[in-house]
Structure formats: C-alpha cells, structure tokens
Design an enzyme around this catalytic site. Structure first.
Site, PDB file in Angstrom:
ATOM      1  N   ASP A 127      18.440  42.367  14.576  1.00  0.00           N
ATOM      2  CA  ASP A 127      19.596  42.050  15.326  1.00  0.00           C
ATOM      3  C   ASP A 127      20.847  42.172  14.536  1.00  0.00           C
ATOM      4  OD1 ASP A 127      20.149  40.074  18.055  1.00  0.00           O
ATOM      5  OD2 ASP A 127      21.677  40.588  16.861  1.00  0.00           O
TER       6      ASP A 127
ATOM      7  N   THR B 185      18.152  46.794  33.186  1.00  0.00           N
ATOM      8  CA  THR B 185      18.675  46.062  34.357  1.00  0.00           C
ATOM      9  C   THR B 185      18.518  46.758  35.672  1.00  0.00           C
ATOM     10  OG1 THR B 185      20.780  45.313  34.947  1.00  0.00           O
ATOM     11  CG2 THR B 185      20.853  47.081  33.311  1.00  0.00           C
ATOM     12  N   ASP B 186      18.556  45.818  36.680  1.00  0.00           N
ATOM     13  CA  ASP B 186      18.638  46.430  38.082  1.00  0.00           C
ATOM     14  C   ASP B 186      20.061  47.136  38.159  1.00  0.00           C
ATOM     15  OD1 ASP B 186      20.495  44.263  38.250  1.00  0.00           O
ATOM     16  OD2 ASP B 186      19.564  43.314  39.816  1.00  0.00           O
ATOM     17  N   GLU B 187      21.146  46.965  37.344  1.00  0.00           N
ATOM     18  CA  GLU B 187      22.385  47.505  37.481  1.00  0.00           C
ATOM     19  C   GLU B 187      22.411  49.242  37.555  1.00  0.00           C
ATOM     20  OE1 GLU B 187      25.972  45.688  35.899  1.00  0.00           O
ATOM     21  OE2 GLU B 187      24.877  43.678  36.201  1.00  0.00           O
TER      22      GLU B 187
ATOM     23  N   TYR C  44      28.832  49.934  31.349  1.00  0.00           N
ATOM     24  CA  TYR C  44      27.471  49.116  31.012  1.00  0.00           C
ATOM     25  C   TYR C  44      26.335  49.664  31.655  1.00  0.00           C
ATOM     26  CZ  TYR C  44      23.842  45.688  31.226  1.00  0.00           C
ATOM     27  OH  TYR C  44      22.787  45.036  31.239  1.00  0.00           O
TER      28      TYR C  44
ATOM     29  N   LYS D 142      23.187  51.691  30.121  1.00  0.00           N
ATOM     30  CA  LYS D 142      21.705  51.477  30.121  1.00  0.00           C
ATOM     31  C   LYS D 142      20.730  52.411  30.907  1.00  0.00           C
ATOM     32  CE  LYS D 142      20.111  47.897  29.383  1.00  0.00           C
ATOM     33  NZ  LYS D 142      19.437  47.541  28.003  1.00  0.00           N
TER      34      LYS D 142
HETATM   35  P1  NAD Z   1      23.087  39.381  24.768  1.00  0.00           P
HETATM   36  O1  NAD Z   1      24.391  40.136  24.625  1.00  0.00           O
HETATM   37  O2  NAD Z   1      22.910  37.931  24.720  1.00  0.00           O
HETATM   38  O3  NAD Z   1      22.226  39.799  23.445  1.00  0.00           O
HETATM   39  C1  NAD Z   1      22.208  41.012  22.923  1.00  0.00           C
HETATM   40  C2  NAD Z   1      21.751  40.990  21.534  1.00  0.00           C
HETATM   41  O4  NAD Z   1      21.621  42.072  20.867  1.00  0.00           O
HETATM   42  C3  NAD Z   1      22.675  40.267  20.538  1.00  0.00           C
HETATM   43  O5  NAD Z   1      21.793  39.183  19.731  1.00  0.00           O
HETATM   44  C4  NAD Z   1      23.159  41.210  19.770  1.00  0.00           C
HETATM   45  O6  NAD Z   1      23.626  40.934  18.458  1.00  0.00           O
HETATM   46  C5  NAD Z   1      22.237  42.299  19.504  1.00  0.00           C
HETATM   47  N1  NAD Z   1      22.668  43.661  19.263  1.00  0.00           N
HETATM   48  C6  NAD Z   1      23.899  44.283  19.944  1.00  0.00           C
HETATM   49  N2  NAD Z   1      23.798  45.267  19.377  1.00  0.00           N
HETATM   50  C7  NAD Z   1      22.872  45.574  18.476  1.00  0.00           C
HETATM   51  C8  NAD Z   1      22.496  46.581  17.695  1.00  0.00           C
HETATM   52  N3  NAD Z   1      23.297  47.879  17.670  1.00  0.00           N
HETATM   53  N4  NAD Z   1      21.223  46.408  16.784  1.00  0.00           N
HETATM   54  C9  NAD Z   1      20.951  45.555  16.857  1.00  0.00           C
HETATM   55  N5  NAD Z   1      21.010  44.463  17.646  1.00  0.00           N
HETATM   56  C10 NAD Z   1      22.119  44.501  18.394  1.00  0.00           C
HETATM   57  O7  NAD Z   1      22.196  40.158  25.886  1.00  0.00           O
HETATM   58  P2  NAD Z   1      21.111  39.817  26.730  1.00  0.00           P
HETATM   59  O8  NAD Z   1      21.727  39.075  28.151  1.00  0.00           O
HETATM   60  O9  NAD Z   1      20.229  38.706  26.078  1.00  0.00           O
HETATM   61  O10 NAD Z   1      20.206  41.133  27.370  1.00  0.00           O
HETATM   62  C11 NAD Z   1      19.263  41.542  26.612  1.00  0.00           C
HETATM   63  C12 NAD Z   1      18.723  42.702  27.309  1.00  0.00           C
HETATM   64  O11 NAD Z   1      18.485  42.346  28.606  1.00  0.00           O
HETATM   65  C13 NAD Z   1      19.729  43.638  27.396  1.00  0.00           C
HETATM   66  O12 NAD Z   1      19.384  44.843  26.830  1.00  0.00           O
HETATM   67  C14 NAD Z   1      20.420  43.669  28.880  1.00  0.00           C
HETATM   68  O13 NAD Z   1      20.934  44.898  29.212  1.00  0.00           O
HETATM   69  C15 NAD Z   1      19.106  43.205  29.577  1.00  0.00           C
HETATM   70  N6  NAD Z   1      19.356  42.663  30.661  1.00  0.00           N
HETATM   71  C16 NAD Z   1      19.990  41.518  30.855  1.00  0.00           C
HETATM   72  C17 NAD Z   1      20.265  40.682  31.946  1.00  0.00           C
HETATM   73  C18 NAD Z   1      20.990  39.533  31.880  1.00  0.00           C
HETATM   74  O14 NAD Z   1      21.100  38.925  33.235  1.00  0.00           O
HETATM   75  N7  NAD Z   1      21.591  38.886  31.025  1.00  0.00           N
HETATM   76  C19 NAD Z   1      19.411  41.185  33.174  1.00  0.00           C
HETATM   77  C20 NAD Z   1      18.664  42.431  33.104  1.00  0.00           C
HETATM   78  C21 NAD Z   1      18.531  43.028  31.828  1.00  0.00           C
HETATM   79  O1  TDX Z   2      34.230  34.841  35.578  1.00  0.00           O
HETATM   80  C1  TDX Z   2      33.763  35.391  36.387  1.00  0.00           C
HETATM   81  N1  TDX Z   2      33.948  35.308  37.736  1.00  0.00           N
HETATM   82  C2  TDX Z   2      33.087  35.974  38.349  1.00  0.00           C
HETATM   83  O2  TDX Z   2      33.326  35.921  39.930  1.00  0.00           O
HETATM   84  C3  TDX Z   2      32.534  36.296  35.902  1.00  0.00           C
HETATM   85  C4  TDX Z   2      32.391  36.448  34.165  1.00  0.00           C
HETATM   86  C5  TDX Z   2      31.701  36.755  36.680  1.00  0.00           C
HETATM   87  N2  TDX Z   2      32.151  36.747  37.991  1.00  0.00           N
HETATM   88  C6  TDX Z   2      31.140  37.745  38.639  1.00  0.00           C
HETATM   89  C7  TDX Z   2      30.903  39.012  38.766  1.00  0.00           C
HETATM   90  C8  TDX Z   2      29.493  39.164  39.266  1.00  0.00           C
HETATM   91  O3  TDX Z   2      29.614  39.589  40.767  1.00  0.00           O
HETATM   92  O4  TDX Z   2      29.853  36.785  38.864  1.00  0.00           O
HETATM   93  C9  TDX Z   2      28.916  37.807  39.111  1.00  0.00           C
HETATM   94  C10 TDX Z   2      28.130  37.625  37.516  1.00  0.00           C
HETATM   95  O5  TDX Z   2      28.735  38.192  36.684  1.00  0.00           O
HETATM   96  P1  TDX Z   2      28.152  38.355  35.129  1.00  0.00           P
HETATM   97  O6  TDX Z   2      27.816  37.024  34.747  1.00  0.00           O
HETATM   98  O7  TDX Z   2      29.223  39.038  34.454  1.00  0.00           O
HETATM   99  O8  TDX Z   2      27.043  39.303  35.422  1.00  0.00           O
HETATM  100  P2  TDX Z   2      26.694  40.861  35.934  1.00  0.00           P
HETATM  101  O9  TDX Z   2      27.932  41.625  36.030  1.00  0.00           O
HETATM  102  O10 TDX Z   2      26.001  40.668  37.461  1.00  0.00           O
HETATM  103  O11 TDX Z   2      25.620  41.412  35.039  1.00  0.00           O
HETATM  104  C11 TDX Z   2      24.606  40.429  34.400  1.00  0.00           C
HETATM  105  O12 TDX Z   2      23.368  40.928  35.187  1.00  0.00           O
HETATM  106  C12 TDX Z   2      22.782  42.133  34.942  1.00  0.00           C
HETATM  107  C13 TDX Z   2      24.453  40.691  33.058  1.00  0.00           C
HETATM  108  O13 TDX Z   2      25.653  40.361  32.218  1.00  0.00           O
HETATM  109  C14 TDX Z   2      23.951  42.313  32.663  1.00  0.00           C
HETATM  110  O14 TDX Z   2      23.552  42.093  31.257  1.00  0.00           O
HETATM  111  C15 TDX Z   2      22.684  42.298  33.391  1.00  0.00           C
HETATM  112  O15 TDX Z   2      22.405  43.750  33.212  1.00  0.00           O
END
Ligand code: NAD
Ligand code: TDX
Length: 362
Positions: free
Chosen positions: A32, A133-135, A158, A162
């Site tokens: 990381d 991600t589903d995005e 973003y 992805k």
């Molecule tokens: P996060 O931002 O919490 O964590 C990302 C981690 O990756 C961090 O620890 C960061 O230091 C590390 N990182 C960033 N750049 C790096 C690099 N160049 N080399 C090595 N490490 C690096 O993200 P998350 O929410 O845990 O998401 C993890 C994965 O899941 C991502 O690929 C994201 O696209 C995917 N994902 C997230 C969600 C969600 O809701 N959070 C949903 C679907 C998919």
């Molecule tokens: O302050 C806020 N107010 C608000 O209305 C923030 C931060 C978000 N939002 C809305 C935007 C979205 O419709 O809430 C929803 C969720 O937002 P986020 O938490 O930023 O998530 P989203 O943009 O949906 O993306 C997340 O899910 C898919 C993760 O961040 C991604 O990494 C993942 O791929």
C-alpha cells in the site's frame, strides 16, 4: 495460501485482510502506498502477527512489485489499490489515471511475468482478483439492474479510470491467458471507511451537530452493501469463480440518499447510551434537521442497482447483514473508534466539500 493484497491499508482492503487474518486463511502481504486514504493505524492490530507483512509502495512501481512477487511468491493477488473518491476525481483526475489505470497495468503486467514463471500446479491454481465498481456501467433510469453484460458507460473520471483498468485485466486474460476474475460491487459501508464518503461523513457531522450536506435533491439511488459481505463475495469468487469472468456484487438494498440518511439517523438514535459514553456529544440533536441541500455533484449518476444473480448461482454467496444490522455495526464501530477518525484525517481533511470547487490541473 499466500495472498498479496494491494491497497490493504484502505477501507475494503483492510476489512479483507481482517477476514484473512482472523479466519487463518493464509499468509498475507499488504502492498500500500499510504495515500491520504491509507493508514497504518488501520492495520495496527496485525503488526507482529506471524503471517502478516506490510510494505509501503506503489502498485505502479514495477521494481517493487517484481521483487515482492518473487520474494513472497503469492498464490493470489487481490487488487484493491485505487484512488476511490468520485468527488476528488472531479477536482483532478491525474492520480486516478496514475494509480487506477497505469498502476493496475504495471501490476498485471508484472503479475503476468511472475505467473508465467510458475510450475504446472501452482500456475494452474494462481488467481489475480481485481476489485472494481458498479460505477463503470454508468447510470440507470427508474427501472432495471446492471448485469455482467451491461455495456460500460462510465460518467465520472473515477469510473472511467476503473473501467479502463477492468478492460486491461480482461484483455490480459483474453490475450495472455492470465487467470483473472473481476468483481464489480455496489456502494460499501462499514468500519474503517475514510470520512469523505457519505455514511461516515454524515455520521460524524450528525454526532457533532454539524450540517449534513446532501447533493442535489437527495433522490439519487445507491445499492448499499456491508463491507464484510463484499469481502465474503471476493473470497468466494477467488475460491469458486471461473477465471476470465466478471461477477457483480450487490446488496439488493437500493435507497435514495435521503432514505439512507434517515436509516443512519435511526441507528444513531438507538445508540444514545454509547454516544453519551463516547464524548461530549449532545444526545438530543434532531439529526434530520441537520440535512442541508447543497449544489449537485457534476455528472452525478442518478441510480445504481445490481443484479448479483450470477455470483449467487455460481458460488452460493448471500449477504449476512441487512441495512439495519449493518448500520448498527457501523455506528457502534465509529463511536468506539473516534480516535481513528481523528488520526486519519488530521492534517489532510476537515470534511470540506470536495468536487465542486476550483478544478486543479493534473
Ligand atoms: P480506499 O480509498 O479506502 O483505499 C484505497 C487504498 O489504496 C488506500 O489504502 C491507498 O493508500 C491505497 N493506494 C492508493 N494508491 C495506491 C498505489 N498507487 N499503490 C498502492 N496503494 C495505493 O478505497 P476503498 O473504498 O477501500 O476501495 C477499494 C477498492 O474497491 C477500489 O479499487 C475501489 O474502486 C473499489 N470499490 C469501492 C467501493 C466502495 O464503496 N468503497 C465499491 C466498489 C468498489
Ligand atoms: O457529502 C455528500 N453528500 C451527498 O449527497 C457525499 C460525500 C455524497 N453524497 C451523495 C453522492 C452519492 O449519490 O451520496 C452518494 C454516495 O456518495 P459517496 O459516498 O461519495 O459514494 P459514490 O460516489 O456513490 O461512490 C462509492 O461507491 C462506489 C465509492 O466512493 C466508490 O469508490 C465506489 O466505486
């Protein structure tokens, strides 16, 4: 089993590491970079455990990746490493391209060389699991669900980054035979999520009686999944998924952002006693009254919904938590880990609005 987990100091990666470690599923090496979103505090409980190692480094740094693959000799590489926040990708997409696209490419290209060096049985058993991600599928109208055959139509920088990574991972299977799987998951929530994301941001602001910002009309829909259930799905795909395949992961828990916040506030109200113990918070706050409508996110996807039928049919995966139980766990975790929240945000984030200010170049 030997797991190389990239991005294991972030939200989902660290929950995955916790699952591997607490269930004794194998040896774990976390790679990381420790960006603003990754913290050693998140992995502290595994320090000194036999079977756990951490290396700070970039997935785009080929020499580091090559050395780790050779030394650690993983059976599985799970790629969580990414820039993950949509709003930050609106301000500046450069890091998203560097890590999500170029970094993922460097990682799979080095992994291909490593995999080609393995002998028969190990080569056959090897797996590269890419977390996505589903995005990537874009935005839905009022009806329908994303399936694995929905065309990619990413709307945010973003999501575009992805999507590009997914295509490279898939192409390395089609072209070179690299044994990959890809999971495309909906919105996660739970312990260790960086407080820039909606649930932890709203939770912490509500506790402190601060405005809870809602983008646009608050009627955008997301499908919420507890992080532990996502991690379980990833393990089942590694175990039982077919190489070269994509699996959608979702919770069948579609909520408008406003409905989600009401569910979160209800969970908070249920924890009055814990709130009173956790700090000097006012337990009588009308949380719903804190909702403040703010300017919409540019390019804000209206609705996501996931059909996870393929994953369920092929692996038997089912989520354990529903929204009520998952939010209860989440609220309790944050109330017990306010020091973690302070530690990971100090010097770099104060819950300011992201993704709607000056666009930074790069
Ligand atoms: P996060 O931002 O919490 O964590 C990302 C981690 O990756 C961090 O620890 C960061 O230091 C590390 N990182 C960033 N750049 C790096 C690099 N160049 N080399 C090595 N490490 C690096 O993200 P998350 O929410 O845990 O998401 C993890 C994965 O899941 C991502 O690929 C994201 O696209 C995917 N994902 C997230 C969600 C969600 O809701 N959070 C949903 C679907 C998919
Ligand atoms: O302050 C806020 N107010 C608000 O209305 C923030 C931060 C978000 N939002 C809305 C935007 C979205 O419709 O809430 C929803 C969720 O937002 P986020 O938490 O930023 O998530 P989203 O943009 O949906 O993306 C997340 O899910 C898919 C993760 O961040 C991604 O990494 C993942 O791929």
């Amino acid at each position: 089993m030997r797991f190389l987990v990239t991005g294991g100091a972030g939200f989902i990666g660290s929950n995955f590491v916790a699952k591997l470690m607490s269930e004794n599923l194998g040896q774990v090496l976390v790679l990381d970079k420790l960006t603003y979103a990754g913290h050693l505090a998140t992995l502290r409980r595994w320090e000194g455990h036999a079977g756990f190692r951490f290396v700070q480094g970039d997935i785009g740094d080929r020499l580091t990746v090559r050395r780790l693959l050779a030394d650690f000799a993983p059976d599985v590489v799970v790629n969580f490493a990414a820039e993950s926040h949509v709003d930050r990708s609106i301000d500046s997409a450069g890091e998203f391209i560097a890590t999500n696209v170029a970094g993922s490419y460097a990682l799979i290209d080095e992994t291909l060389t490593y995999w080609q060096s393995l002998d028969g049985a190990r080569s056959k058993a090897f797996r590269f699991q890419h977390v996505s991600t589903d995005e990537v599928y874009g935005s839905l109208g009022a009806t329908g669900e994303f399936t694995e055959t929905t065309p990619y139509a990413p709307n945010s920088p973003y999501a575009a980054s992805k999507a590009a990574a997914d295509h490279f991972v898939r192409a390395y299977h089609a072209t070179h035979g690299l044994p990959i799987t890809i999971t495309n998951c909906s919105n996660n929530y739970g312990p260790y999520q960086f407080p820039e994301k909606l649930i932890p941001l709203a939770l912490l602001n509500a506790l402190e009686g601060k405005p809870v910002p809602v983008y646009g009309d608050g009627l955008n829909i997301r499908d919420w999944l507890y992080v532990g259930d996502h991690c379980k799905a990833i393990l089942q795909v590694i175990d039982q998924g077919r190489t070269g395949e994509t699996y959608n992961v979702g919770g069948n828990t579609e909520r408008t952002n406003l409905d989600l916040l009401q569910a979160l506030f209800a969970a908070l109200k249920d924890e009055r006693e814990l709130i009173a113990q956790a700090g000097t918070f006012d337990t009588g706050i009308d949380y719903a009254g804190l909702i403040t409508f703010v300017a919409d996110r540019p390019g804000h996807d209206r609705r996501y919904a996931i059909d996870s039928g393929k994953l369920r049919a092929e692996t038997g995966w089912e989520p354990v938590e529903d929204l009520v139980s998952g939010l209860r766990k989440t609220v309790r975790w944050y109330l017990s880990n306010l020091e973690w929240c302070r530690e990971v945000t100090e010097d770099n984030y104060n819950r300011q609005r992201l993704g709607f200010g000056e666009r930074a170049s790069g």
